[in-house]
Each structure stands twice: as C-alpha cells, then as structure tokens.
Design a protein around this motif. Structure first.
Motif, PDB file in Angstrom:
ATOM      1  N   THR A   1       0.678   6.619   6.315  1.00 15.54           N
ATOM      2  CA  THR A   1       1.578   7.209   5.322  1.00 15.54           C
ATOM      3  C   THR A   1       0.785   8.231   4.515  1.00 15.54           C
ATOM      4  O   THR A   1      -0.292   7.919   3.987  1.00 15.54           O
ATOM      5  CB  THR A   1       2.168   6.145   4.389  1.00 15.54           C
TER       6      THR A   1
ATOM      7  N   ALA B   1       4.341   2.775  -3.117  1.00 12.58           N
ATOM      8  CA  ALA B   1       5.127   2.570  -1.900  1.00 12.58           C
ATOM      9  C   ALA B   1       4.240   2.648  -0.658  1.00 12.58           C
ATOM     10  O   ALA B   1       4.403   1.865   0.291  1.00 12.58           O
ATOM     11  CB  ALA B   1       6.238   3.607  -1.820  1.00 12.58           C
TER      12      ALA B   1
ATOM     13  N   GLU C   1       2.291  -0.581  -0.420  1.00 11.15           N
ATOM     14  CA  GLU C   1       3.136  -1.706  -0.022  1.00 11.15           C
ATOM     15  C   GLU C   1       3.528  -1.653   1.446  1.00 11.15           C
ATOM     16  O   GLU C   1       3.861  -2.680   2.046  1.00 11.15           O
ATOM     17  CB  GLU C   1       4.388  -1.738  -0.899  1.00 11.15           C
ATOM     18  N   SER C   2       3.462  -0.466   2.052  1.00 11.69           N
ATOM     19  CA  SER C   2       3.850  -0.329   3.457  1.00 11.69           C
ATOM     20  C   SER C   2       2.870  -1.015   4.397  1.00 11.69           C
ATOM     21  O   SER C   2       3.216  -1.351   5.524  1.00 11.69           O
ATOM     22  CB  SER C   2       3.952   1.153   3.836  1.00 11.69           C
TER      23      SER C   2
ATOM     24  N   ASP D   1       0.446   0.485   5.688  1.00 11.76           N
ATOM     25  CA  ASP D   1      -0.117   1.547   6.527  1.00 11.76           C
ATOM     26  C   ASP D   1      -1.491   1.970   6.025  1.00 11.76           C
ATOM     27  O   ASP D   1      -1.859   1.718   4.872  1.00 11.76           O
ATOM     28  CB  ASP D   1       0.789   2.781   6.508  1.00 11.76           C
TER      29      ASP D   1
ATOM     30  N   GLU E   1       9.589   9.373   8.284  1.00  9.87           N
ATOM     31  CA  GLU E   1      10.222   8.833   7.090  1.00  9.87           C
ATOM     32  C   GLU E   1       9.726   9.632   5.888  1.00  9.87           C
ATOM     33  O   GLU E   1       8.523   9.781   5.707  1.00  9.87           O
ATOM     34  CB  GLU E   1       9.861   7.353   6.894  1.00  9.87           C
TER      35      GLU E   1
END
Length: 463
Positions: A4, A22, A25-26, A28, A122
């Motif tokens: 990400t 974010a 939290e992914s 990645d 995304e």
C-alpha cells in the motif's frame, strides 16, 4: 507481499493520520512518499519561508517513519506523472492519501484516483486536515456560508469532531530509490537569512505537540484577552504546524477541550473559534478557488487602486514606514517568518487603506515571508481587511496603528523588541512628535491617507 502506497501531502505526521493508519491496518508492506510538485499547472510554489519549514518538517517525518520501520521516499515533479511511476516501481495494490481542498489539488487527486481505479488499484482518501469537510456544513439553502458566525454555529451543531487516531506501532516495507532532501534546495544559502527561524521554531510533529502543551499549560489561561496583545506570549503559535499538518485540528481541538476547567472555559471557547476561522477560510477557498487573485465581492473589481511609489511599498516591506506598530510587525515577519494576528490586520490595513496598494500585492508578500502561509487563510484574511471578502471588515474600518499600539502594547514592549531604535524615543507610539534617532519619518499622513481611502471607497459604492 502486497504493498500500500501512502502519499503524504499537507499531513506531515504519523499520529492522527487516517491514511497512514489505514495502510498499517491493512497488513501490507507500506511505501510512504512525498512528492514536491511545483510543475503541475496552477500549483502555487511555496514561498521562501515555507520552503525552509518544509525541509525541516520532511526531515522530522523521515525520522518518525524510520522509527516505525519504513523510509520516506522523496520524489520531485508533477504528481500526476511521479505517483504512477512509483506505483509501478513498488507494484502497489492500493494507494491512500488524506484529502486536499484546493481546486488544482482536487483535480489532480480525482484524475489519479480514476486512473488507478481503471488499473485495478484500490484508492481511498480520508478526512484528516479539516474537522468539517467544506461541503458538509452549508446553509439552509444548500449554499456555502458567507458569514463566519452562523457557519461556526452550524459546525458545532453538526457533529462533534472525531477523536484523534494513534500512530501505528510498527510498519514494514521496501525502500524504493529516493531523492536527497538537501538536493531540493529548500534552504536559503546565499544569503542564509533563516537564523531567526531556527531560533524560534522546531518544525515537525514533536515540535507541534510541544508547542501545544506549552500553550495549554500557559497562555491558554487568559487567551481571550491576551491574544490581542503582541507584547506578551498570548497565542498558541500553532499556525505553521497546522499548515503543514504536523498536528491535526482534531488533536488541537480535543487537547484544548480536555484541558479546560471552569476558569478557562471562555478562553478555550475563543481559542476554538480561531480553529473555526481556519475551517471557514478553507470553505471559502473550496467554493472560490481563485480567492488569492480574484475579489470575492465582484463590485471591488472597479476599485481604483493608487499607484503608490515603489519607495512606499519598500518601506512597508522592510518595516520603515515611520509607524511603529506596522514596522514592528513587518520586521517580526522578516525575522521569524510569523506575525501576531492583530498586527497582521494593522499592517494589511496600512498597505491597503493608507497606501491604497492592491491587497494582492500584500498577499503575495506574506505568502513568501510567512512560515504559516496557508492558501486559504492568507487569501481570506487579506480580502477580509480589504473589504472585498466574505464576512469582511467594513470598508470604512481603517486600523489606526497609533491607537492600536497604544491600546494593545501600551508599554511598547513589542515595538522595542522588533524596532530597537525606538528604545530611546521620546514618544514611542508617535516618534515623529519627539526624537527617535535612526527611525524614519512617516511615509504618509494618517489623517490624509485615511480620507483618501474613504473617498475611494465612496466612489466605488456610488459608481
């Protein structure tokens, strides 16, 4: 592992950063980047003082991210070209950023979001730098507010500002090639005029929180009255930290609310309304993208600005007008890249109304000299003083710098601090009435120039 990409912009912090949170939290890998975009058409290059601040803010962010486990990747060029290349380099599956509100920036973001989505990425943007999105709080007719008080009342009744987010505990990810920050040439060298900035400021997230803590433990008590007194430490001086997003308005808001007690409730209420003016200014810019160059009130397009002499403008720029409060303010800005807000109003009024110089000239000068030069607040404030803006100061309100200094700096502490040649003046507020060795005579007569301004504004209203 999936990647990400986090695109930092005016949010140079790791705490209360929704995009960074974010990405963390992914699960990645995370690639954090900053793009110095001064090449996209319509992007306004930073002024000299802001470039100094940006250098040190990016250095601080680099250190914070390194502690979390990832580097800050620096790239230079049009964001619409640089970011897709970086996405390809790191094979990112997702891109996240916090929203911006200028028209050119919004257009760039929308174009990138559509292109990335077409490529199957995304793409998510977040609210981070304003407590209220410009389109969220509108009048009963669905239009943007033109007056601050009902705008701020509507904001406070809309919803409470969310609680700040914690910084990630740990990040991981690759280290794509990065530009060298020093090679960007953001710092002044020939000459190095930044000594006063270095002495005054600590750019970066840690410096922002330290300044907030100092304010809440000190000047917050008595803020309602002392914020107008330039000779005392009565304000937070958080504006450059907010401008570069080293601290979020959510963090400032809740820290202030949590700190208040019965003795400081009114001070904190007034301080909160100053955050509200920042929100109001950004709403104005969102709906009026040319706020820095076009009169908000079109009737002012016909105003007959005087062709003041170059020497008068230079006297104002250098703090040599012969009016102590104006000169102290301009020299304060020259020395530390910041000016007390009441003095900003007085110096702006003097340029616009006593010298009859177009407000856009002053806006550009402040843009170059201020470390907190903010696209919305700077333009909105200059238009407010000129009378051409929203909720503007009436055209006939002309700040008298002598009366202002007598009222708000009666002992002349601020005046002498930045205009030391006044230390031995017989009359510190009106030095031309006595002796003040080395201090210039007034460039204009206050009474005559005030009348000239009123006549010009009368002609506009009757035209």
């Amino acid at each position: 592992m999936a990647v990400t990409l986090v695109w930092f912009r005016d949010d140079l912090r790791v705490s209360d950063n929704p995009a960074l949170a974010a990405a963390a939290e992914s699960g990645d890998d995370v690639v954090a980047c900053y793009v110095l975009d001064e090449d996209t058409e319509g992007i306004r290059p930073l002024g000299g003082a802001s470039r100094w601040w940006l250098h040190h803010s990016l250095a601080a962010l680099t250190a914070s991210l390194a502690e979390l486990g990832v580097p800050l990747v620096l790239r230079r060029g049009p964001a619409g070209e640089v970011l897709p290349r970086l996405v390809d380099e790191c094979s990112a599956r997702a891109v996240v950023w916090n929203r911006r509100y200028g028209l050119v920036e919004r257009t760039t973001d929308a174009t990138l979001k559509a292109a990335f989505a077409d490529d199957g990425l995304e793409v998510t943007s977040f609210q981070a730098n304003l407590m209220f999105e410009p389109w969220e709080v509108t009048s009963g007719s669905g239009e943007a507010y033109k007056v601050f008080t009902p705008f701020w009342r509507a904001c406070l009744s809309f919803r409470p500002p969310r609680r700040p987010l914690s910084a990630p505990d740990r990040l991981h990810g690759p280290a794509p090639a990065s530009d060298d920050l020093g090679a960007w040439g953001l710092l002044p060298t020939s000459p190095d005029w930044a000594e006063g900035l270095r002495r005054t400021w600590t750019p970066g997230e840690a410096g922002a929180h330290a300044r907030l803590d100092d304010f809440l433990d000190g000047a917050a008590s008595g803020y309602k009255d002392n914020r107008d007194r330039p000779g005392v430490q009565g304000t937070s001086m958080l504006s450059p930290h907010l401008r570069f997003g080293e601290i979020s308005p959510f963090e400032v808001w809740h820290a202030a609310q949590d700190h208040q007690d019965s003795s400081t409730a009114e001070d904190i209420r007034v301080f909160g309304s100053e955050l509200g003016w920042r929100e109001f200014s950004w709403q104005l810019l969102y709906f009026n993208p040319e706020l820095a160059t076009v009169n908000y009130r079109p009737e002012f397009n016909a105003f007959a600005w005087e062709s003041s002499t170059r020497s008068e403008l230079e006297a104002w720029q250098r703090g040599r007008t012969g009016y102590p409060l104006v000169d102290a303010g301009m020299r304060q800005m020259w020395e530390i890249g910041w000016m007390h807000n009441r003095v900003r109003m007085a110096t702006a009024s003097f340029l616009i109304k006593n010298l009859l110089i177009d407000w856009r000239v002053g806006e550009k000068w402040f843009w170059d000299c201020l470390v907190d030069a903010d696209a919305a607040s700077n333009a909105a404030s200059w238009q407010w003083v000129a009378g051409s803006g929203a909720d503007a100061s009436p055209y006939f309100r002309i700040f008298n710098p002598v009366l202002q200094s007598r009222k708000f700096d009666p002992e002349g502490r601020y005046l002498v601090r930045f205009v030391p040649e006044l230390a031995d003046a017989d009359n510190i507020h009106e030095p031309w009435k006595g002796t003040a060795p080395g201090y210039p005579d007034p460039v204009v007569d206050l009474k005559e120039s005030r009348q000239r301004a009123l006549s010009a504004y009368k002609a506009l209203s009757e035209g």
